[in-house]
Design an enzyme around this catalytic site. Sequence first.
Site, PDB file in Angstrom:
ATOM      1  N   SER A 159       0.641  -0.992   0.251  1.00 33.82           N
ATOM      2  CA  SER A 159       0.487  -0.120   0.439  1.00 33.82           C
ATOM      3  C   SER A 159       0.776   1.122   0.321  1.00 33.82           C
ATOM      4  CB  SER A 159      -0.642  -0.206   1.038  1.00 33.82           C
ATOM      5  OG  SER A 159      -1.595   1.111   0.755  1.00 33.82           O
ATOM      6  N   ASP A 318      -3.159   6.545  -3.302  1.00 34.77           N
ATOM      7  CA  ASP A 318      -1.956   5.932  -2.972  1.00 34.77           C
ATOM      8  C   ASP A 318      -1.472   5.159  -4.121  1.00 34.77           C
ATOM      9  OD1 ASP A 318      -3.934   3.776  -2.035  1.00 34.77           O
ATOM     10  OD2 ASP A 318      -2.836   3.443  -0.565  1.00 34.77           O
ATOM     11  N   ASP A 320      -1.227   1.599  -4.435  1.00 31.35           N
ATOM     12  CA  ASP A 320      -2.273   0.807  -4.744  1.00 31.35           C
ATOM     13  C   ASP A 320      -3.948   0.829  -5.119  1.00 31.35           C
ATOM     14  OD1 ASP A 320      -3.277   0.797  -2.152  1.00 31.35           O
ATOM     15  OD2 ASP A 320      -3.489  -1.830  -1.869  1.00 31.35           O
ATOM     16  N   ASP A 322      -6.029   1.263  -3.548  1.00 31.37           N
ATOM     17  CA  ASP A 322      -7.384   1.362  -2.565  1.00 31.37           C
ATOM     18  C   ASP A 322      -8.070   2.915  -1.916  1.00 31.37           C
ATOM     19  OD1 ASP A 322      -5.025   1.520  -0.598  1.00 31.37           O
ATOM     20  OD2 ASP A 322      -6.153  -0.590  -0.070  1.00 31.37           O
TER      21      ASP A 322
END
Length: 573
Positions: A159, A318, A320, A322
Amino acid sequence: MQQNLRQDEQDLIAQAEAWLAEDPDPETRDELAGLLAARDLDELAARFGGTLQFGTAGLRGELGAGPMRMNRSVVIRAAAGLAAYLKAEEAPAGKTGAGLVVIGYDARYKSADFARDTAAVMVGAGLRAALLPYPLPTPVLAYAIRHLGAVAGVEVTASHNPPRDNGYKVYLGDGSQIVPPADTEIAARIAAVRSLADVPRAEWGSPGSGEAGSGGGWETLGDEVLESYLSRTDKVLTPGTPRTARVVYTAMHGVGKDVVLAAFARAGFPAPVLVAEQAEPDPAFPTVAFPNPEEPGAMDLAFAKAREVQPDIVIANDPDADRCAVAVPDAAAEGGWRMLRGDEVGALLAEHLVHKGAKGVFAESIVSSSLLGRIAAAAGVPHTETLTGFKWIARVDGLRYGYEEALGYCVDPEGVRDKDGITAALLVAELASELKSRGRTLTDLLDDLAVAHGLHATDQLSVRVEDLTVIADAMRRLREVPPARLAGLPVVSAEDLTHGTGSLPPTDGLRYYLEGDYKARVIVRPSGTEPKLKCYLEVIVPVADATELTGARERATQVLSGIKRDLAASAGI
Protein backbone atom coordinates in the site's frame (compact mmCIF):
# COMPACT_ATOMS: atom_id res chain seq x y z
CA MET A 1 35.50 -20.71 13.38
CA GLN A 2 32.72 -20.58 15.95
CA GLN A 3 34.83 -21.46 18.98
CA ASN A 4 34.75 -17.88 20.37
CA LEU A 5 30.99 -17.51 19.97
CA ARG A 6 28.43 -18.01 22.71
CA GLN A 7 25.95 -20.83 22.27
CA ASP A 8 23.11 -18.45 21.38
CA GLU A 9 25.31 -16.86 18.71
CA GLN A 10 26.21 -20.28 17.31
CA ASP A 11 22.50 -21.15 17.23
CA LEU A 12 21.76 -17.90 15.40
CA ILE A 13 24.36 -18.66 12.74
CA ALA A 14 23.09 -22.23 12.37
CA GLN A 15 19.55 -20.91 11.90
CA ALA A 16 20.70 -18.48 9.23
CA GLU A 17 22.70 -21.17 7.44
CA ALA A 18 19.67 -23.47 7.39
CA TRP A 19 17.55 -20.65 5.95
CA LEU A 20 20.21 -19.92 3.34
CA ALA A 21 20.30 -23.56 2.23
CA GLU A 22 16.66 -23.49 1.06
CA ASP A 23 16.23 -19.84 0.01
CA PRO A 24 14.96 -19.89 -3.61
CA ASP A 25 15.93 -16.27 -4.37
CA PRO A 26 19.49 -15.53 -5.57
CA GLU A 27 19.27 -11.93 -4.30
CA THR A 28 18.40 -12.76 -0.71
CA ARG A 29 20.80 -15.71 -0.77
CA ASP A 30 23.64 -13.36 -1.68
CA GLU A 31 22.52 -10.87 0.97
CA LEU A 32 22.37 -13.51 3.70
CA ALA A 33 25.64 -15.10 2.64
CA GLY A 34 27.29 -11.70 2.99
CA LEU A 35 25.93 -11.23 6.50
CA LEU A 36 27.17 -14.68 7.48
CA ALA A 37 30.60 -14.08 5.97
CA ALA A 38 30.89 -10.80 7.88
CA ARG A 39 29.57 -12.43 11.06
CA ASP A 40 27.19 -9.47 11.41
CA LEU A 41 25.45 -10.86 14.47
CA ASP A 42 23.37 -7.75 15.15
CA GLU A 43 21.85 -7.78 11.69
CA LEU A 44 21.35 -11.55 11.78
CA ALA A 45 19.58 -11.22 15.12
CA ALA A 46 17.28 -8.55 13.66
CA ARG A 47 16.31 -10.90 10.85
CA PHE A 48 16.09 -14.16 12.81
CA GLY A 49 14.85 -12.96 16.18
CA GLY A 50 11.29 -14.08 15.37
CA THR A 51 8.92 -14.23 12.42
CA LEU A 52 6.71 -11.72 10.66
CA GLN A 53 3.31 -12.17 12.25
CA PHE A 54 0.38 -13.04 10.01
CA GLY A 55 -2.76 -11.26 11.14
CA THR A 56 -5.86 -9.53 9.83
CA ALA A 57 -3.59 -7.23 7.81
CA GLY A 58 -1.87 -10.31 6.36
CA LEU A 59 1.86 -9.73 6.22
CA ARG A 60 3.77 -6.50 5.82
CA GLY A 61 7.43 -5.73 6.36
CA GLU A 62 10.78 -4.71 4.96
CA LEU A 63 12.27 -6.70 2.10
CA GLY A 64 15.29 -8.82 2.91
CA ALA A 65 16.47 -12.27 3.93
CA GLY A 66 15.20 -14.07 7.01
CA PRO A 67 11.88 -14.79 8.74
CA MET A 68 11.53 -11.20 10.02
CA ARG A 69 11.61 -9.79 6.48
CA MET A 70 9.44 -10.06 3.37
CA ASN A 71 11.00 -12.49 0.91
CA ARG A 72 10.13 -15.45 -1.28
CA SER A 73 10.69 -17.99 1.51
CA VAL A 74 8.27 -16.16 3.81
CA VAL A 75 5.70 -15.78 1.02
CA ILE A 76 5.90 -19.47 0.07
CA ARG A 77 5.23 -20.42 3.67
CA ALA A 78 2.36 -17.95 3.90
CA ALA A 79 0.83 -19.28 0.68
CA ALA A 80 1.19 -22.86 1.93
CA GLY A 81 -0.60 -21.97 5.16
CA LEU A 82 -3.39 -20.24 3.26
CA ALA A 83 -3.76 -23.21 0.89
CA ALA A 84 -3.97 -25.65 3.80
CA TYR A 85 -6.62 -23.47 5.46
CA LEU A 86 -8.69 -23.23 2.27
CA LYS A 87 -8.60 -26.99 1.71
CA ALA A 88 -9.59 -27.66 5.32
CA GLU A 89 -12.49 -25.22 5.00
CA GLU A 90 -13.72 -26.84 1.79
CA ALA A 91 -13.70 -30.39 3.14
CA PRO A 92 -16.25 -29.96 5.98
CA ALA A 93 -18.48 -27.92 3.66
CA GLY A 94 -18.64 -30.88 1.29
CA LYS A 95 -17.37 -28.89 -1.66
CA THR A 96 -15.96 -30.79 -4.61
CA GLY A 97 -13.45 -29.66 -7.19
CA ALA A 98 -10.49 -27.38 -6.82
CA GLY A 99 -11.30 -23.91 -5.55
CA LEU A 100 -9.98 -20.89 -7.40
CA VAL A 101 -7.56 -18.41 -5.83
CA VAL A 102 -7.09 -15.16 -7.75
CA ILE A 103 -3.86 -13.23 -7.23
CA GLY A 104 -3.02 -9.61 -7.91
CA TYR A 105 0.06 -7.50 -7.31
CA ASP A 106 1.35 -3.95 -7.42
CA ALA A 107 4.59 -2.59 -8.91
CA ARG A 108 6.78 -2.76 -5.80
CA TYR A 109 10.06 -4.62 -5.65
CA LYS A 110 9.44 -8.40 -5.69
CA SER A 111 5.66 -8.11 -6.03
CA ALA A 112 5.49 -10.09 -9.28
CA ASP A 113 7.77 -12.79 -7.83
CA PHE A 114 5.65 -13.09 -4.70
CA ALA A 115 2.49 -13.35 -6.82
CA ARG A 116 3.93 -16.14 -8.98
CA ASP A 117 5.20 -17.99 -5.89
CA THR A 118 1.67 -17.83 -4.49
CA ALA A 119 0.21 -19.21 -7.71
CA ALA A 120 2.78 -22.00 -7.75
CA VAL A 121 1.93 -23.02 -4.18
CA MET A 122 -1.82 -22.99 -4.82
CA VAL A 123 -1.43 -25.22 -7.86
CA GLY A 124 0.94 -27.50 -5.96
CA ALA A 125 -1.70 -27.83 -3.23
CA GLY A 126 -4.34 -28.94 -5.71
CA LEU A 127 -6.16 -25.61 -5.95
CA ARG A 128 -6.64 -23.53 -9.07
CA ALA A 129 -4.87 -20.20 -9.41
CA ALA A 130 -5.44 -17.21 -11.66
CA LEU A 131 -2.97 -14.36 -11.85
CA LEU A 132 -3.96 -10.85 -12.88
CA PRO A 133 -2.04 -10.01 -16.07
CA TYR A 134 0.14 -7.14 -14.78
CA PRO A 135 0.33 -4.75 -11.82
CA LEU A 136 -3.17 -3.42 -11.13
CA PRO A 137 -4.95 -1.54 -8.33
CA THR A 138 -6.02 -3.53 -5.29
CA PRO A 139 -9.72 -2.79 -5.96
CA VAL A 140 -9.47 -4.72 -9.22
CA LEU A 141 -8.30 -7.78 -7.29
CA ALA A 142 -11.08 -7.33 -4.71
CA TYR A 143 -13.58 -7.11 -7.57
CA ALA A 144 -12.11 -10.15 -9.35
CA ILE A 145 -12.70 -12.41 -6.35
CA ARG A 146 -16.47 -11.91 -6.48
CA HIS A 147 -16.59 -11.67 -10.26
CA LEU A 148 -14.80 -15.01 -10.77
CA GLY A 149 -16.38 -16.81 -7.83
CA ALA A 150 -13.00 -17.45 -6.20
CA VAL A 151 -12.65 -19.04 -2.77
CA ALA A 152 -9.95 -16.52 -1.89
CA GLY A 153 -7.76 -13.76 -3.23
CA VAL A 154 -4.28 -12.48 -2.52
CA GLU A 155 -2.98 -9.00 -3.24
CA VAL A 156 0.76 -8.50 -3.03
CA THR A 157 1.14 -4.88 -1.91
CA ALA A 158 2.49 -2.74 0.89
CA SER A 159 0.00 0.00 0.00
CA HIS A 160 1.50 3.33 1.12
CA ASN A 161 4.40 1.96 3.18
CA PRO A 162 8.03 3.01 2.53
CA PRO A 163 9.75 1.78 -0.67
CA ARG A 164 11.66 -1.07 0.99
CA ASP A 165 8.46 -2.70 2.27
CA ASN A 166 6.14 -5.21 0.72
CA GLY A 167 3.08 -7.03 1.95
CA TYR A 168 0.59 -9.83 1.49
CA LYS A 169 -3.13 -9.12 1.85
CA VAL A 170 -5.61 -12.01 1.96
CA TYR A 171 -9.29 -11.94 1.03
CA LEU A 172 -11.81 -14.73 1.36
CA GLY A 173 -14.51 -15.63 -1.13
CA ASP A 174 -16.97 -12.89 -0.20
CA GLY A 175 -14.39 -10.40 -1.41
CA SER A 176 -13.58 -8.94 2.01
CA GLN A 177 -10.34 -9.16 3.95
CA ILE A 178 -9.83 -11.81 6.60
CA VAL A 179 -10.91 -11.29 10.20
CA PRO A 180 -10.53 -13.47 13.30
CA PRO A 181 -10.55 -16.40 13.70
CA ALA A 182 -9.45 -16.99 10.09
CA ASP A 183 -6.22 -15.04 10.61
CA THR A 184 -5.09 -17.12 13.61
CA GLU A 185 -6.07 -20.36 11.87
CA ILE A 186 -4.05 -19.43 8.78
CA ALA A 187 -1.15 -18.30 10.98
CA ALA A 188 -1.14 -21.67 12.74
CA ARG A 189 -0.94 -23.48 9.41
CA ILE A 190 1.90 -21.20 8.31
CA ALA A 191 3.78 -22.01 11.51
CA ALA A 192 3.34 -25.72 10.77
CA VAL A 193 5.45 -25.41 7.58
CA ARG A 194 8.86 -26.67 8.68
CA SER A 195 10.77 -26.65 5.40
CA LEU A 196 10.22 -25.30 1.91
CA ALA A 197 10.98 -28.81 0.68
CA ASP A 198 7.67 -29.83 2.26
CA VAL A 199 5.71 -27.37 0.08
CA PRO A 200 4.73 -28.75 -3.35
CA ARG A 201 5.04 -26.02 -5.97
CA ALA A 202 4.39 -25.79 -9.67
CA GLU A 203 7.19 -24.53 -11.85
CA TRP A 204 7.15 -20.85 -12.71
CA GLY A 205 7.07 -21.55 -16.44
CA SER A 206 7.51 -18.39 -18.48
CA PRO A 207 6.81 -15.53 -16.09
CA GLY A 208 6.41 -11.92 -17.08
CA SER A 209 5.06 -12.37 -20.60
CA GLY A 210 2.02 -10.24 -19.80
CA GLU A 211 -0.09 -12.41 -22.08
CA ALA A 212 -3.23 -14.28 -21.13
CA GLY A 213 -3.03 -18.05 -20.92
CA SER A 214 -1.53 -20.68 -18.69
CA GLY A 215 2.00 -21.06 -17.45
CA GLY A 216 3.37 -23.05 -14.60
CA GLY A 217 -0.02 -24.73 -14.16
CA TRP A 218 -1.94 -21.57 -13.38
CA GLU A 219 -3.94 -19.20 -15.54
CA THR A 220 -2.77 -15.72 -16.39
CA LEU A 221 -5.87 -13.66 -16.96
CA GLY A 222 -6.35 -11.24 -19.81
CA ASP A 223 -8.03 -7.84 -19.69
CA GLU A 224 -11.57 -9.23 -19.25
CA VAL A 225 -11.59 -8.76 -15.47
CA LEU A 226 -10.30 -5.19 -15.75
CA GLU A 227 -12.87 -4.40 -18.44
CA SER A 228 -15.62 -5.86 -16.28
CA TYR A 229 -14.45 -3.78 -13.33
CA LEU A 230 -14.36 -0.63 -15.46
CA SER A 231 -17.86 -1.33 -16.76
CA ARG A 232 -19.09 -0.94 -13.16
CA THR A 233 -17.18 2.18 -12.22
CA ASP A 234 -19.55 4.71 -13.75
CA LYS A 235 -22.51 2.91 -12.17
CA VAL A 236 -21.65 4.78 -8.96
CA LEU A 237 -22.70 7.98 -10.75
CA THR A 238 -26.21 9.25 -11.45
CA PRO A 239 -27.18 9.33 -15.14
CA GLY A 240 -27.36 12.82 -16.56
CA THR A 241 -25.31 14.58 -13.87
CA PRO A 242 -22.77 17.23 -14.87
CA ARG A 243 -19.29 15.85 -15.62
CA THR A 244 -17.33 19.09 -15.89
CA ALA A 245 -14.90 19.05 -12.94
CA ARG A 246 -11.31 19.66 -13.96
CA VAL A 247 -8.94 17.44 -11.98
CA VAL A 248 -5.21 17.28 -11.37
CA TYR A 249 -4.35 13.67 -10.59
CA THR A 250 -1.33 11.94 -9.08
CA ALA A 251 -0.83 8.19 -8.91
CA MET A 252 1.97 8.64 -6.33
CA HIS A 253 4.30 6.39 -8.40
CA GLY A 254 1.74 3.60 -8.12
CA VAL A 255 -0.52 1.59 -10.40
CA GLY A 256 -3.62 3.80 -10.51
CA LYS A 257 -3.03 6.04 -13.53
CA ASP A 258 -4.26 3.93 -16.44
CA VAL A 259 -7.33 2.65 -14.62
CA VAL A 260 -8.26 6.13 -13.38
CA LEU A 261 -7.87 7.63 -16.85
CA ALA A 262 -10.01 4.85 -18.35
CA ALA A 263 -12.68 5.26 -15.67
CA PHE A 264 -12.84 9.05 -16.10
CA ALA A 265 -13.05 8.69 -19.88
CA ARG A 266 -15.89 6.15 -19.68
CA ALA A 267 -17.80 8.43 -17.31
CA GLY A 268 -17.43 11.44 -19.61
CA PHE A 269 -15.25 13.66 -17.42
CA PRO A 270 -12.44 15.79 -18.84
CA ALA A 271 -9.18 13.85 -18.82
CA PRO A 272 -7.38 14.50 -15.53
CA VAL A 273 -4.16 16.50 -15.79
CA LEU A 274 -1.38 14.19 -14.63
CA VAL A 275 1.45 14.95 -12.26
CA ALA A 276 3.98 13.62 -14.75
CA GLU A 277 6.78 13.05 -12.23
CA GLN A 278 4.57 10.62 -10.27
CA ALA A 279 2.42 9.15 -13.04
CA GLU A 280 4.25 5.91 -13.82
CA PRO A 281 4.86 2.99 -11.44
CA ASP A 282 8.26 3.23 -9.75
CA PRO A 283 9.08 1.06 -6.73
CA ALA A 284 11.74 3.55 -5.62
CA PHE A 285 9.09 6.29 -5.12
CA PRO A 286 11.78 8.86 -5.93
CA THR A 287 9.83 12.08 -5.33
CA VAL A 288 8.40 11.31 -1.87
CA ALA A 289 9.76 10.24 1.50
CA PHE A 290 6.62 8.15 2.08
CA PRO A 291 4.23 7.36 -0.80
CA ASN A 292 1.18 8.38 1.22
CA PRO A 293 -0.87 11.46 0.31
CA GLU A 294 -1.29 12.20 4.03
CA GLU A 295 2.46 12.52 4.66
CA PRO A 296 4.09 15.97 4.66
CA GLY A 297 5.46 16.88 1.23
CA ALA A 298 3.83 14.01 -0.65
CA MET A 299 1.38 16.35 -2.41
CA ASP A 300 3.85 19.13 -3.19
CA LEU A 301 4.19 18.25 -6.88
CA ALA A 302 0.42 17.91 -7.25
CA PHE A 303 -0.09 21.34 -5.71
CA ALA A 304 2.55 22.82 -8.02
CA LYS A 305 0.68 21.39 -11.02
CA ALA A 306 -2.60 22.74 -9.62
CA ARG A 307 -1.16 26.25 -9.32
CA GLU A 308 -0.10 25.94 -12.95
CA VAL A 309 -3.38 24.69 -14.47
CA GLN A 310 -5.99 25.91 -11.92
CA PRO A 311 -8.25 22.82 -11.72
CA ASP A 312 -11.37 22.52 -9.60
CA ILE A 313 -9.88 19.82 -7.36
CA VAL A 314 -6.78 17.68 -6.92
CA ILE A 315 -7.17 13.90 -6.54
CA ALA A 316 -4.46 11.48 -5.43
CA ASN A 317 -4.39 7.74 -5.02
CA ASP A 318 -1.94 5.86 -2.87
CA PRO A 319 0.33 3.42 -4.75
CA ASP A 320 -2.17 0.53 -4.91
CA ALA A 321 -5.07 2.95 -5.56
CA ASP A 322 -7.42 1.75 -2.86
CA ARG A 323 -7.30 5.15 -1.08
CA CYS A 324 -8.39 8.50 -2.43
CA ALA A 325 -7.12 11.91 -1.29
CA VAL A 326 -8.75 15.19 -2.28
CA ALA A 327 -7.44 18.75 -2.15
CA VAL A 328 -9.29 22.01 -2.74
CA PRO A 329 -8.32 25.61 -3.48
CA ASP A 330 -7.87 27.58 -0.27
CA ALA A 331 -6.50 31.11 -0.32
CA ALA A 332 -5.61 30.85 3.38
CA ALA A 333 -3.47 27.73 2.89
CA GLU A 334 0.23 27.87 2.09
CA GLY A 335 0.53 27.55 -1.67
CA GLY A 336 -3.20 28.10 -2.17
CA TRP A 337 -4.28 24.45 -1.84
CA ARG A 338 -5.46 22.41 1.13
CA MET A 339 -5.75 18.67 1.60
CA LEU A 340 -9.13 17.65 2.90
CA ARG A 341 -9.07 15.27 5.82
CA GLY A 342 -10.40 11.80 5.24
CA ASP A 343 -13.27 12.62 7.57
CA GLU A 344 -14.18 15.64 5.45
CA VAL A 345 -14.24 13.60 2.23
CA GLY A 346 -16.18 10.87 4.05
CA ALA A 347 -18.84 13.38 5.09
CA LEU A 348 -19.01 14.93 1.61
CA LEU A 349 -19.55 11.57 -0.06
CA ALA A 350 -22.16 10.60 2.52
CA GLU A 351 -24.10 13.84 1.99
CA HIS A 352 -23.86 13.35 -1.78
CA LEU A 353 -25.19 9.79 -1.55
CA VAL A 354 -28.11 10.61 0.75
CA HIS A 355 -29.01 13.52 -1.53
CA LYS A 356 -29.19 10.97 -4.34
CA GLY A 357 -31.52 8.81 -2.27
CA ALA A 358 -29.07 6.04 -1.37
CA LYS A 359 -30.59 3.33 0.83
CA GLY A 360 -28.83 0.87 3.07
CA VAL A 361 -26.44 1.03 6.00
CA PHE A 362 -23.85 3.79 6.26
CA ALA A 363 -20.86 2.42 8.18
CA GLU A 364 -17.60 3.76 9.53
CA SER A 365 -14.88 2.59 11.86
CA ILE A 366 -14.69 3.92 15.40
CA VAL A 367 -11.68 6.13 14.58
CA SER A 368 -13.69 8.10 12.02
CA SER A 369 -15.76 11.23 12.63
CA SER A 370 -19.11 11.00 14.38
CA LEU A 371 -20.45 13.42 11.75
CA LEU A 372 -21.42 10.46 9.56
CA GLY A 373 -23.89 9.34 12.19
CA ARG A 374 -25.53 12.77 12.24
CA ILE A 375 -25.78 12.88 8.44
CA ALA A 376 -27.31 9.39 8.40
CA ALA A 377 -29.78 10.22 11.18
CA ALA A 378 -30.93 13.38 9.40
CA ALA A 379 -31.49 11.36 6.22
CA GLY A 380 -33.22 8.51 8.02
CA VAL A 381 -30.73 5.85 6.94
CA PRO A 382 -29.17 3.24 9.27
CA HIS A 383 -25.70 3.91 10.65
CA THR A 384 -23.22 1.68 12.43
CA GLU A 385 -19.65 1.72 13.74
CA THR A 386 -17.10 -1.07 13.42
CA LEU A 387 -13.58 -1.77 14.57
CA THR A 388 -10.76 -0.17 12.59
CA GLY A 389 -10.22 -1.49 9.08
CA PHE A 390 -12.26 -2.23 6.01
CA LYS A 391 -12.16 -5.91 6.88
CA TRP A 392 -14.85 -4.99 9.43
CA ILE A 393 -16.69 -2.30 7.48
CA ALA A 394 -17.08 -4.65 4.49
CA ARG A 395 -18.89 -7.21 6.64
CA VAL A 396 -21.72 -4.90 7.68
CA ASP A 397 -25.05 -6.39 6.63
CA GLY A 398 -26.85 -4.23 4.10
CA LEU A 399 -23.84 -1.98 3.57
CA ARG A 400 -24.43 0.86 1.14
CA TYR A 401 -21.54 3.16 2.02
CA GLY A 402 -18.52 2.76 4.23
CA TYR A 403 -15.58 4.97 5.00
CA GLU A 404 -12.56 5.30 7.24
CA GLU A 405 -10.65 8.47 8.06
CA ALA A 406 -7.43 7.10 6.50
CA LEU A 407 -8.71 8.06 3.02
CA GLY A 408 -10.67 4.84 2.45
CA TYR A 409 -14.15 4.85 0.88
CA CYS A 410 -16.41 2.02 -0.27
CA VAL A 411 -19.05 3.44 -2.60
CA ASP A 412 -19.93 0.28 -4.58
CA PRO A 413 -20.08 -2.56 -2.05
CA GLU A 414 -21.77 -4.93 -4.49
CA GLY A 415 -18.79 -4.64 -6.82
CA VAL A 416 -15.83 -4.06 -4.48
CA ARG A 417 -16.28 -5.11 -0.88
CA ASP A 418 -13.36 -2.97 0.20
CA LYS A 419 -12.11 0.59 -0.08
CA ASP A 420 -11.75 1.71 -3.68
CA GLY A 421 -9.85 4.87 -4.57
CA ILE A 422 -11.01 4.83 -8.17
CA THR A 423 -14.79 4.78 -7.77
CA ALA A 424 -14.42 7.20 -4.85
CA ALA A 425 -12.52 9.58 -7.16
CA LEU A 426 -15.36 9.42 -9.69
CA LEU A 427 -17.97 10.20 -7.05
CA VAL A 428 -15.93 13.15 -5.75
CA ALA A 429 -15.61 14.46 -9.30
CA GLU A 430 -19.37 14.13 -9.81
CA LEU A 431 -20.07 16.04 -6.58
CA ALA A 432 -17.59 18.77 -7.54
CA SER A 433 -19.24 19.02 -10.97
CA GLU A 434 -22.74 19.34 -9.53
CA LEU A 435 -21.63 22.02 -7.08
CA LYS A 436 -19.74 23.83 -9.83
CA SER A 437 -22.90 23.95 -11.93
CA ARG A 438 -24.51 25.91 -9.07
CA GLY A 439 -21.50 28.18 -8.51
CA ARG A 440 -20.47 26.33 -5.36
CA THR A 441 -17.52 24.24 -4.15
CA LEU A 442 -16.72 21.33 -1.87
CA THR A 443 -15.73 23.77 0.89
CA ASP A 444 -19.14 25.46 0.61
CA LEU A 445 -20.80 22.10 1.24
CA LEU A 446 -18.53 21.45 4.22
CA ASP A 447 -19.66 24.79 5.65
CA ASP A 448 -23.29 23.73 5.17
CA LEU A 449 -22.65 20.50 7.06
CA ALA A 450 -20.98 22.39 9.93
CA VAL A 451 -23.97 24.70 10.30
CA ALA A 452 -26.44 21.83 10.09
CA HIS A 453 -24.69 19.39 12.45
CA GLY A 454 -21.99 21.33 14.32
CA LEU A 455 -18.35 21.72 13.32
CA HIS A 456 -16.79 18.27 13.67
CA ALA A 457 -13.04 18.98 13.64
CA THR A 458 -10.64 16.04 13.64
CA ASP A 459 -6.89 15.63 13.96
CA GLN A 460 -4.39 12.89 14.65
CA LEU A 461 -1.37 12.43 16.88
CA SER A 462 0.77 9.78 15.19
CA VAL A 463 4.15 8.61 16.46
CA ARG A 464 6.39 6.39 14.31
CA VAL A 465 8.83 4.31 16.38
CA GLU A 466 11.87 2.12 15.82
CA ASP A 467 11.33 0.23 19.08
CA LEU A 468 7.85 -1.28 19.44
CA THR A 469 8.20 -1.30 23.22
CA VAL A 470 7.63 2.47 23.09
CA ILE A 471 4.07 1.78 21.91
CA ALA A 472 3.49 -0.91 24.54
CA ASP A 473 4.80 1.39 27.27
CA ALA A 474 2.54 4.25 26.17
CA MET A 475 -0.53 2.01 26.19
CA ARG A 476 0.42 0.68 29.63
CA ARG A 477 0.82 4.19 31.04
CA LEU A 478 -2.57 5.25 29.76
CA ARG A 479 -4.23 2.15 31.17
CA GLU A 480 -2.61 2.48 34.57
CA VAL A 481 -3.20 6.24 34.91
CA PRO A 482 -5.97 7.38 32.56
CA PRO A 483 -6.02 11.14 31.96
CA ALA A 484 -8.64 13.01 33.99
CA ARG A 485 -8.64 16.11 31.77
CA LEU A 486 -7.39 16.87 28.26
CA ALA A 487 -7.16 20.46 27.02
CA GLY A 488 -9.11 21.44 30.13
CA LEU A 489 -12.05 19.21 29.20
CA PRO A 490 -13.05 16.60 31.81
CA VAL A 491 -12.79 12.97 30.69
CA VAL A 492 -16.30 11.70 31.45
CA SER A 493 -15.80 8.19 30.07
CA ALA A 494 -12.70 6.00 29.63
CA GLU A 495 -13.07 2.65 27.87
CA ASP A 496 -10.44 -0.07 27.49
CA LEU A 497 -11.46 -1.65 24.21
CA THR A 498 -9.52 -4.84 24.93
CA HIS A 499 -12.64 -5.88 26.86
CA GLY A 500 -14.94 -5.14 23.93
CA THR A 501 -18.16 -3.14 24.18
CA GLY A 502 -21.83 -3.93 23.71
CA SER A 503 -21.44 -3.53 19.96
CA LEU A 504 -17.72 -4.13 19.33
CA PRO A 505 -15.49 -7.17 19.78
CA PRO A 506 -12.23 -6.74 21.74
CA THR A 507 -9.37 -4.78 20.21
CA ASP A 508 -6.19 -3.16 21.51
CA GLY A 509 -7.34 0.38 22.03
CA LEU A 510 -8.55 3.05 24.44
CA ARG A 511 -11.45 5.45 23.98
CA TYR A 512 -12.15 8.62 25.95
CA TYR A 513 -15.17 10.90 25.83
CA LEU A 514 -14.74 14.48 27.02
CA GLU A 515 -17.42 17.01 27.82
CA GLY A 516 -17.16 20.58 29.02
CA ASP A 517 -17.48 23.70 26.91
CA TYR A 518 -17.29 21.33 23.95
CA LYS A 519 -17.74 17.63 23.36
CA ALA A 520 -14.68 15.69 22.27
CA ARG A 521 -13.53 12.11 21.69
CA VAL A 522 -10.10 10.47 21.69
CA ILE A 523 -9.14 6.98 20.52
CA VAL A 524 -5.63 5.56 21.02
CA ARG A 525 -4.44 2.39 19.28
CA PRO A 526 -1.32 0.79 17.82
CA SER A 527 -1.35 0.75 14.02
CA GLY A 528 -2.05 -2.64 12.49
CA THR A 529 0.18 -2.05 9.46
CA GLU A 530 3.02 0.25 10.54
CA PRO A 531 5.22 0.78 13.63
CA LYS A 532 3.08 3.68 14.83
CA LEU A 533 1.02 4.69 17.82
CA LYS A 534 -2.05 6.49 16.47
CA CYS A 535 -4.33 8.80 18.42
CA TYR A 536 -7.53 10.00 16.75
CA LEU A 537 -9.02 13.25 18.04
CA GLU A 538 -12.39 14.89 17.45
CA VAL A 539 -13.99 18.01 18.91
CA ILE A 540 -17.52 19.22 18.15
CA VAL A 541 -18.17 22.97 18.24
CA PRO A 542 -21.80 24.16 17.89
CA VAL A 543 -22.38 26.62 15.04
CA ALA A 544 -25.53 28.75 14.76
CA ASP A 545 -24.86 30.14 11.29
CA ALA A 546 -22.11 30.63 8.73
CA THR A 547 -20.87 33.82 10.37
CA GLU A 548 -19.61 31.75 13.33
CA LEU A 549 -17.54 29.30 11.29
CA THR A 550 -14.23 31.15 11.41
CA GLY A 551 -14.35 31.50 15.17
CA ALA A 552 -15.52 27.91 15.59
CA ARG A 553 -12.58 26.62 13.56
CA GLU A 554 -10.13 28.67 15.61
CA ARG A 555 -11.56 27.31 18.86
CA ALA A 556 -11.52 23.74 17.52
CA THR A 557 -7.87 24.10 16.52
CA GLN A 558 -6.97 25.33 19.98
CA VAL A 559 -8.79 22.46 21.68
CA LEU A 560 -7.27 19.84 19.40
CA SER A 561 -3.79 21.25 20.01
CA GLY A 562 -4.39 21.10 23.75
CA ILE A 563 -5.61 17.51 23.57
CA LYS A 564 -2.50 16.54 21.59
CA ARG A 565 -0.22 18.18 24.12
CA ASP A 566 -1.87 16.68 27.17
CA LEU A 567 -2.33 13.24 25.66
CA ALA A 568 1.33 13.06 24.60
CA ALA A 569 2.34 13.95 28.17
CA SER A 570 0.04 11.30 29.65
CA ALA A 571 1.33 8.63 27.26
CA GLY A 572 4.97 9.62 27.66
CA ILE A 573 5.53 10.04 23.93
